[in-house]
Design a protein around this motif. Structure first.
Motif, PDB file in Angstrom:
ATOM      1  N   LEU A  24       5.353   9.014 -14.569  1.00 49.70           N
ATOM      2  CA  LEU A  24       5.391  10.414 -14.134  1.00 49.70           C
ATOM      3  C   LEU A  24       4.551  10.689 -12.897  1.00 49.70           C
ATOM      4  O   LEU A  24       4.652  11.774 -12.305  1.00 49.70           O
ATOM      5  N   VAL A  25       3.712   9.736 -12.494  1.00 51.15           N
ATOM      6  CA  VAL A  25       2.819   9.958 -11.355  1.00 51.15           C
ATOM      7  C   VAL A  25       3.580  10.357 -10.090  1.00 51.15           C
ATOM      8  O   VAL A  25       3.172  11.295  -9.379  1.00 51.15           O
ATOM      9  N   PRO A  26       4.716   9.716  -9.754  1.00 52.50           N
ATOM     10  CA  PRO A  26       5.456  10.159  -8.566  1.00 52.50           C
ATOM     11  C   PRO A  26       5.925  11.612  -8.663  1.00 52.50           C
ATOM     12  O   PRO A  26       6.006  12.305  -7.642  1.00 52.50           O
ATOM     13  N   TYR A  27       6.258  12.068  -9.871  1.00 50.36           N
ATOM     14  CA  TYR A  27       6.690  13.449 -10.056  1.00 50.36           C
ATOM     15  C   TYR A  27       5.518  14.430  -9.976  1.00 50.36           C
ATOM     16  O   TYR A  27       5.728  15.632  -9.843  1.00 50.36           O
ATOM     17  N   MET A  28       4.307  13.913 -10.100  1.00 48.20           N
ATOM     18  CA  MET A  28       3.098  14.732 -10.031  1.00 48.20           C
ATOM     19  C   MET A  28       2.407  14.589  -8.679  1.00 48.20           C
ATOM     20  O   MET A  28       1.223  14.902  -8.530  1.00 48.20           O
ATOM     21  N   THR A  49      -0.349  21.995 -16.691  1.00 49.41           N
ATOM     22  CA  THR A  49       0.476  21.814 -17.890  1.00 49.41           C
ATOM     23  C   THR A  49       1.933  22.147 -17.602  1.00 49.41           C
ATOM     24  O   THR A  49       2.851  21.430 -18.029  1.00 49.41           O
ATOM     25  N   ALA A  50       2.178  23.233 -16.865  1.00 49.80           N
ATOM     26  CA  ALA A  50       3.546  23.600 -16.488  1.00 49.80           C
ATOM     27  C   ALA A  50       4.154  22.531 -15.584  1.00 49.80           C
ATOM     28  O   ALA A  50       5.340  22.200 -15.700  1.00 49.80           O
ATOM     29  N   ARG A  51       3.331  22.000 -14.691  1.00 52.29           N
ATOM     30  CA  ARG A  51       3.826  20.978 -13.769  1.00 52.29           C
ATOM     31  C   ARG A  51       4.203  19.700 -14.516  1.00 52.29           C
ATOM     32  O   ARG A  51       5.210  19.053 -14.216  1.00 52.29           O
ATOM     33  N   LEU A  52       3.392  19.329 -15.489  1.00 54.12           N
ATOM     34  CA  LEU A  52       3.699  18.146 -16.291  1.00 54.12           C
ATOM     35  C   LEU A  52       4.984  18.349 -17.088  1.00 54.12           C
ATOM     36  O   LEU A  52       5.812  17.436 -17.208  1.00 54.12           O
ATOM     37  N   HIS A  53       5.173  19.546 -17.618  1.00 57.26           N
ATOM     38  CA  HIS A  53       6.398  19.883 -18.350  1.00 57.26           C
ATOM     39  C   HIS A  53       7.610  19.733 -17.441  1.00 57.26           C
ATOM     40  O   HIS A  53       8.625  19.136 -17.814  1.00 57.26           O
ATOM     41  N   ARG A  54       7.508  20.261 -16.218  1.00 51.13           N
ATOM     42  CA  ARG A  54       8.607  20.160 -15.254  1.00 51.13           C
ATOM     43  C   ARG A  54       8.866  18.709 -14.867  1.00 51.13           C
ATOM     44  O   ARG A  54      10.023  18.284 -14.738  1.00 51.13           O
ATOM     45  N   ALA A  55       7.790  17.948 -14.703  1.00 55.29           N
ATOM     46  CA  ALA A  55       7.935  16.542 -14.329  1.00 55.29           C
ATOM     47  C   ALA A  55       8.684  15.758 -15.406  1.00 55.29           C
ATOM     48  O   ALA A  55       9.513  14.891 -15.094  1.00 55.29           O
ATOM     49  N   LEU A  56       8.393  16.052 -16.653  1.00 53.90           N
ATOM     50  CA  LEU A  56       9.081  15.371 -17.749  1.00 53.90           C
ATOM     51  C   LEU A  56      10.580  15.630 -17.697  1.00 53.90           C
ATOM     52  O   LEU A  56      11.388  14.698 -17.862  1.00 53.90           O
ATOM     53  N   ALA A  57      10.982  16.874 -17.494  1.00 53.57           N
ATOM     54  CA  ALA A  57      12.412  17.207 -17.440  1.00 53.57           C
ATOM     55  C   ALA A  57      13.087  16.502 -16.270  1.00 53.57           C
ATOM     56  O   ALA A  57      14.191  15.948 -16.405  1.00 53.57           O
ATOM     57  N   GLN A  58      12.427  16.505 -15.097  1.00 49.90           N
ATOM     58  CA  GLN A  58      12.990  15.837 -13.918  1.00 49.90           C
ATOM     59  C   GLN A  58      13.147  14.342 -14.164  1.00 49.90           C
ATOM     60  O   GLN A  58      14.171  13.735 -13.829  1.00 49.90           O
ATOM     61  N   PHE A  59      12.118  13.743 -14.754  1.00 48.67           N
ATOM     62  CA  PHE A  59      12.143  12.309 -15.049  1.00 48.67           C
ATOM     63  C   PHE A  59      13.286  11.968 -16.010  1.00 48.67           C
ATOM     64  O   PHE A  59      14.009  10.974 -15.820  1.00 48.67           O
ATOM     65  N   MET A  60      13.454  12.761 -17.050  1.00 52.32           N
ATOM     66  CA  MET A  60      14.530  12.514 -18.015  1.00 52.32           C
ATOM     67  C   MET A  60      15.891  12.578 -17.343  1.00 52.32           C
ATOM     68  O   MET A  60      16.742  11.692 -17.534  1.00 52.32           O
ATOM     69  N   LEU A  61      16.137  13.625 -16.558  1.00 55.51           N
ATOM     70  CA  LEU A  61      17.423  13.773 -15.878  1.00 55.51           C
ATOM     71  C   LEU A  61      17.680  12.598 -14.937  1.00 55.51           C
ATOM     72  O   LEU A  61      18.774  12.020 -14.926  1.00 55.51           O
ATOM     73  N   ASP A  62      16.685  12.260 -14.127  1.00 58.54           N
ATOM     74  CA  ASP A  62      16.870  11.169 -13.172  1.00 58.54           C
ATOM     75  C   ASP A  62      17.189   9.862 -13.883  1.00 58.54           C
ATOM     76  O   ASP A  62      18.053   9.090 -13.449  1.00 58.54           O
TER      77      ASP A  62
END
Length: 429
Positions: free
Chosen positions: A412-416, A171-184
């Motif tokens: 989000l799969v690449p971020y995960m 769950t924490a990893r998915l949260h982090r992935a979302l933030a990274q995806f938004m910024l990128d």
């Protein structure tokens, strides 16, 4: 903050526009104070001129040996000095009172903003996606088996109190992935400049963007006077504070991922379950500083940037323009984007994009120098791109499966690291 000259020249129009936000007859008090202030300034200037003239005559009287005239003039100079000090103090007090009133008045809504009392009067202007048809009863985010143990409210309450959460594992990893995806996405596709800003700011920074003085109870202040930011709007918008920029500097478009802190003083009893309304949360913020002629078009652009995030995530949403009764303090026009949450069977706000005109720029004295003419105030805009915690909620609820697992959105799969599911036991696969 409002231009006193505009109020002075158009008091009826000013009152009529503020009346749309539920305020009436404001200009009369403002103009009375302004008249007293200007009268005191003019009287002080006249007294100063009299004192200067008398000062020049003192020497001449002494040189002539006219003791009586010398003493009269010297007494007049002393009296004028006291009079000037009293008038300047009167003008200063009136100016402070005038500023105090102006700082607490909300922005004037655009003509195209719908009138209304509350969120029931907001007007839908766009809708995207169709909510997924589920053949099982959807759960709210905190009820999902996939997050049990990884979304811990009890331990967070032990550490900090209510309205905090500890995220862990997938769950924490998915949260982090979302933030990274938004910024990128905002940097690489939308042309925003990524910025890392402080989360502690001075009172004048909060004042400049409109959080102070009216909303002090909604924010947290440290014992040494710093404030924890309620949103990166505060820091990003304040970058040009006190500056006069070249016209070529505009537009400036920023984005930042920060922790945000809100006391939620005015929302007791609202959204207490789960992660919807927290004292500490993360947000990817967007801020634009633009030429006055571009601010309305920039609002549409910013709204599209936020909408694009949801579309890439495959999350159904609708966009509404807020009515005058639901609009924020500093906004001239606001577009709220509401994402579909199947667990609640409704749309909930995930982004709010606003144009503030020169309202914030006047408070922080941010101007630009046009090719011809005097410096002008810039226009500022802000918007969530998006609230990361609410995006996590939306992904968990919209991608939940009947077995309690959650499918990870393709983008989000690449971020995960290639993982495509959070299984019902919380593991990634």
């Amino acid at each position: 903050m409002h231009d006193i000259r505009m109020i002075r020249d158009n008091p009826e129009a000013f009152d009529a526009t503020l009346a749309r936000r539920g305020l009436s007859g404001v200009s009369s008090d403002i103009l009375a104070i302004d008249t007293a202030r200007r009268a005191a300034i003019q009287a002080a200037e006249a007294a100063l001129a009299e004192r200067n003239a008398a000062s020049k005559q003192v020497g001449a009287a002494k040189a002539k040996g006219d003791d009586a005239e010398f003493e009269r003039l010297r007494a007049l100079v002393a009296a004028k000095k006291d009079e000037i000090a009293a008038l300047e103090a009167e003008a200063k007090a009136a100016d402070e009172k005038l500023t105090e009133i102006l700082l607490t008045l909300p922005n004037l809504p655009h003509d195209d903003v719908p009138d209304g009392a509350d969120e029931a009067d907001n007007v839908e202007i766009h809708r995207w996606g169709t909510p997924r048809t589920l053949d099982f009863a959807p759960k709210e985010h905190y009820e999902l088996p996939a997050v049990q143990g990884a979304m811990d409210f009890e331990t967070a309450a032990k550490l900090s109190g209510s309205r905090f959460v500890i995220l862990s594992a997938a769950t924490a990893r998915l949260h982090r992935a979302l933030a990274q995806f938004m910024l990128d996405t905002h940097v690489e596709e939308h042309g925003l400049t990524e910025v890392i800003t402080p989360v502690l700011v001075k009172s004048e920074t909060m004042l400049g963007t409109g959080q102070l003085p009216k909303f002090a109870e909604d924010s947290y202040q440290t014992t040494n006077g710093w404030w924890l930011i309620p949103t990166a709007e505060v820091t990003l918008t304040s970058i040009p504070a006190g500056e006069i920029m070249d016209e070529s500097y505009l537009p400036r478009r920023y984005t930042a991922h920060t922790n945000c802190f809100r006391s939620e003083a005015g929302s007791a009893g609202r959204d207490t379950a789960g992660m919807l309304r927290q004292h500490q949360f993360e947000k990817v913020e967007m801020v634009s500083v633009v030429h006055p002629e571009e601010s309305r078009a920039e609002l549409d652009r910013m709204t599209e940037c936020a909408q694009a995030i949801l579309e890439k995530l495959g999350l159904p949403y609708r966009t509404v323009v807020l009515c005058t009764g639901d609009m924020g303090f500093g906004a001239q026009r606001t577009h709220d984007i509401e994402v579909w949450l199947p667990g609640q069977n409704t749309y909930r706000e995930i982004s709010s994009c606003s144009t503030c005109g020169d309202f914030q720029a006047r408070r922080m004295n941010a101007r630009f120098r046009p090719a011809e003419g005097k410096p002008e105030f810039v226009h500022t805009l802000n918007g969530s791109g998006l609230a990361v915690g609410r995006a996590l909620i939306a992904v968990l609820e919209n991608y939940q499966e009947p077995d309690g697992a959650v499918t990870i959105p393709e983008v989000l799969v690449p971020y995960m690291r290639g993982k495509t599911r959070i299984e019902a036991d919380g593991t990634l696969s």
